[in-house]
Design a protein around this motif. Structure first.
Motif, short mmCIF file in Angstrom:
data_model
loop_
_atom_site.label_atom_id
_atom_site.label_comp_id
_atom_site.label_asym_id
_atom_site.label_seq_id
_atom_site.Cartn_x
_atom_site.Cartn_y
_atom_site.Cartn_z
N PRO A 274 92.54 88.18 99.60
CA PRO A 274 93.75 87.59 99.09
C PRO A 274 94.23 86.56 99.94
N LYS A 279 88.95 80.97 98.21
CA LYS A 279 88.68 81.58 97.29
C LYS A 279 89.76 81.83 96.18
N TYR A 280 91.00 81.89 96.53
CA TYR A 280 92.17 82.31 95.94
C TYR A 280 93.03 81.24 95.87
#
Length: 347
Positions: A274, A279-280
């Motif tokens: 996270p 990616k997030y």
């Protein structure tokens, strides 16, 4: 006549005895009894210290320990030992020394900044106050405390605003934590909370973003512009794509925060965490380091512009080149990649 002589002799002996006693009192209580050469010496008496502990702490600093013990006993100090940080002045007598270590606990200046984890913060603080790192970390991670403050294990670091604070040396771990919570609440004025709300960010969101901004640039004057880039990305729903978050994700995954990473590789961008902002989308669940006040204020007072990209400026080291379009950014990035390859930086 004979009786008069006896009376005079007794009186004389009495005066001599009184003089001797006065000299003993003076030399024991009021004459200087320090042996250090500096103007002052710092004494740290732990919680629950015995008189033997105090004796050992003072022995290198005093000239005559026997006289000190006599005065300490007379003033009933051994049954009334106080923990803390005390300052002895050169030339002090035993009376002043006992009075000082009994009632003059002097605060110290505690400083901290830029720690990556609670473990690092606890270690840094334990070198400055009596509480050890284990107790400090336990207090910082206490789940009931975190829940009460609406914090999580990821966001807990953000409660500790870097600065210089005055503490008593014998402050407990819980005392340190609670004081920092008070300072955190004091820092978040109504003005700051209003600015965070206008940005659509929580307090934790502001601090988490500020940590990225600080990692991206050491130049305080550039931080509001960098913060503006990330806020523009958040508004458009773009991922932040901040390399410092990838570095943190790698350290966290490998449980190795001692490694030094100067260059992010393409394979690192695939780390599933996270904290990996490639990616997030949005800000990470907590700060990747402890941002200082200038970085937090940079987010709250971010520059209003149309930049969405930036890369290190090889012609003005420490600063960055900003771009509004991806095409312009790619040109700037190509220049940076050529430069970093020339430096031989592979990791």
């Amino acid at each position: 006549m004979y009786i008069k002589k006896i009376l005079w002799a007794v009186a004389l002996l009495g005066l001599i005895a009184m003089g001797a006693f006065a000299w003993y009192v003076y030399s024991t209580v009021f004459s200087p009894n320090t042996t250090f050469n500096n103007d002052e010496a710092h004494v740290y008496i732990p919680t629950d210290a015995s008189f033997s502990d105090v004796y050992n702490e003072l022995e290198p600093l005093l000239d005559d320990m026997e006289s000190f013990v006599a005065v300490a006993n007379r003033k009933e100090y051994p049954s009334n030992i106080k923990p803390g940080h005390f300052i002895l002045k050169s030339g002090m007598n035993n009376n002043d020394i006992v009075n000082t270590i009994r009632s003059r606990n002097i605060p110290i200046q505690v400083k901290f900044n830029n720690q990556e984890r609670l473990e690092d913060l606890a270690g840094a603080i334990s070198k400055q106050i009596e509480a050890d790192s284990v107790a400090l970390l336990r207090a910082m991670r206490d789940t009931s405390f975190l829940e009460k403050q609406q914090l999580t294990s990821e966001s807990a670091l953000g409660m500790y605003v870097p600065n210089t604070y005055e503490f008593y040396w014998n402050t407990t771990a819980e005392g340190f934590r609670d004081r920092m919570q008070t300072e955190y609440d004091r820092f978040w004025t109504e003005t700051r909370k209003q600015k965070a709300s206008e940005l659509g960010l929580s307090k934790n969101g502001v601090i988490s973003l500020a940590a990225i901004v600080q990692k991206e640039t050491a130049k305080v004057d550039e931080r509001p512009r960098v913060a503006g880039v990330y806020l523009n990305r958040i508004k458009r729903g773009m991922p932040l794509q901040a390399d410092p978050t990838v570095i943190y994700a790698k350290k966290l995954k490998e449980d190795d925060f001692d490694q030094v990473i100067k260059r992010v590789l393409y394979k690192d961008l695939e780390i599933d965490s996270p904290y990996n902002t490639y990616k997030y989308t949005g800000v990470p669940p907590g700060p990747i380091s402890m941002p200082d006040i200038s970085s937090i204020n940079a987010v709250l007072n971010a520059e209003n512009h149309e930049y969405y990209y930036f890369v290190a400026d090889v012609n003005n080291l420490g600063y960055h080149k900003f771009a509004k379009t991806l095409a312009q950014h790619n040109q700037n990035k190509a220049e940076y990649v050529r430069w970093i390859n020339a430096q031989g930086i592979n990791r």
